[in-house]
Design an enzyme around this catalytic site. Structure first.
Site, mmCIF file in Angstrom:
data_model
loop_
_atom_site.group_PDB
_atom_site.id
_atom_site.type_symbol
_atom_site.label_atom_id
_atom_site.label_comp_id
_atom_site.label_asym_id
_atom_site.label_seq_id
_atom_site.Cartn_x
_atom_site.Cartn_y
_atom_site.Cartn_z
ATOM 1 C CG HIS A 136 21.865 -6.309 -19.522
ATOM 2 N ND1 HIS A 136 21.948 -6.364 -18.151
ATOM 3 C CD2 HIS A 136 21.112 -7.378 -19.892
ATOM 4 C CE1 HIS A 136 21.269 -7.418 -17.711
ATOM 5 N NE2 HIS A 136 20.744 -8.052 -18.751
ATOM 6 C CD GLU A 137 19.783 -8.194 -23.556
ATOM 7 O OE1 GLU A 137 20.202 -9.369 -23.491
ATOM 8 O OE2 GLU A 137 18.798 -7.821 -22.891
ATOM 9 C CG HIS B 81 20.622 -11.067 -14.945
ATOM 10 N ND1 HIS B 81 19.440 -11.716 -15.160
ATOM 11 C CD2 HIS B 81 20.878 -10.361 -16.077
ATOM 12 C CE1 HIS B 81 18.992 -11.408 -16.368
ATOM 13 N NE2 HIS B 81 19.849 -10.597 -16.949
ATOM 14 C CB CYS B 82 26.143 -8.560 -12.090
ATOM 15 S SG CYS B 82 27.316 -7.844 -10.931
ATOM 16 C CB CYS C 285 27.117 -4.137 -12.360
ATOM 17 S SG CYS C 285 27.785 -5.193 -13.665
ATOM 18 C CB CYS D 151 30.821 -4.474 -11.159
ATOM 19 S SG CYS D 151 30.691 -6.265 -11.411
ATOM 20 C CB CYS E 71 30.747 -7.816 -14.996
ATOM 21 S SG CYS E 71 29.425 -8.528 -13.988
HETATM 22 ZN ZN LIG Z 1 19.927 -9.923 -18.838
HETATM 23 ZN ZN LIG Z 2 28.768 -6.937 -12.468
#
Ligand SMILES: [Zn+2]
Ligand SMILES: [Zn+2]
Length: 186
Positions: free
Chosen positions: A132-133, A142-143, A148, A167, A170
Site C-alpha cells: 500500500h505505502e 486510495h482505491c 485492492c 486491482c 492500480c
Molecule cells: Zn494510503
Molecule cells: Zn486499486
C-alpha cells in the site's frame, strides 16, 4: 527508471519477517528487493507526550541522500508506534509519487489487541501495508475496488479485508511507472 526497492530496517530485528516481505514485494512489483542499512536517529522523531514516533520525521531521514542516485524506492520498517500530528496513529506513511515510505508492524501484531501471536498473519498484514505505502510512492491514491491493496485502512480489520495485490487499474499505473516491457508479462 526504478530498478529496485530498498528496505531499511529501523531497530527491526526480525529477519524472518524481512525474508517474507522480500518475497512478497519482489513478486508484486517485479523489482529487485534488497535490505540496506542506514543510520536513523529515532530520538528525533519521538514525542514524549504521545509516546509515539513521528513518521514524517523518520521518512525525511530515510530519503535523505538516497542510494543509487534515487532510482530505487525506499521503505523503512520499524516496530514502534507511528503517528502524524492529525491522526491518533498511522500504520505507515508515504510520499505520493515520491521516493520513500515507512511502515510499522506495531499495530499489525495480534498481541497489540490482546490476541495471540500469529506470525503468518503478521507477515501477510505487513505485505499488504508495505505494498500500500509503496503504491503511494508510485503515484497511486486510495482505491475503492474491493480487495485492492490501495484500499484505505483505518483499523487492522480493514487490512484483513483487502489483499496484498493491486486491482487491474492500480497495477497498470505501477507497471507504467516502472516501465515494464509489456510482453514480459502474462
Ligand atoms: Zn494510503
Ligand atoms: Zn486499486
Amino acid at each position: 527508471m526504478i530498478r529496485s526497492i530498498c528496505l531499511i530496517p529501523i531497530e527491526f530485528a526480525e529477519t524472518k519477517l524481512l525474508d517474507s516481505l522480500i518475497f512478497y514485494l519482489s513478486h508484486t512489483f517485479h523489482l529487485q528487493v534488497e535490505v540496506r542499512q542506514k543510520k536513523i536517529i529515532v530520538e528525533e522523531a519521538f514525542s514524549r507526550s504521545r509516546r509515539q514516533y513521528n513518521s514524517s520525521i523518520l521518512l525525511s531521514q530515510l530519503i535523505d541522500d538516497p542510494p543509487d542516485s534515487g532510482d530505487c524506492k525506499i521503505l523503512g520498517l520499524c516496530d514502534f508506534d507511528l503517528f502524524i500530528p492529525i491522526f491518533t496513529y498511522v500504520f505507515g506513511e508515504a510520499q505520493l509519487d515520491g521516493i520513500g515510505a515507512i511502515v510499522s508492524t506495531n499495530r499489525l501484531r495480534n498481541e497489540f489487541y490482546g490476541g495471540r501471536k500469529n506470525s503468518a498473519l503478521l507477515s501477510e498484514r505487513l505485505a499488504k501495508e508495505a505494498t500500500h505505502e509503496l503504491g503511494h510512492t508510485f503515484g497511486l491514491t486510495h482505491c475503492s475496488h474491493p480487495g485492492c491493496a490501495m484500499n484505505f485502512s483505518t483499523y487492522v480489520e480493514d487490512i484483513d479485508e483487502k489483499s496484498a495485490i493491486f486491482c487491474r487499474e492500480c497495477e497498470a499505473v505501477v507497471r507504467q511507472k516502472i516501465g515494464y516491457d509489456k510482453t514480459a508479462f502474462h
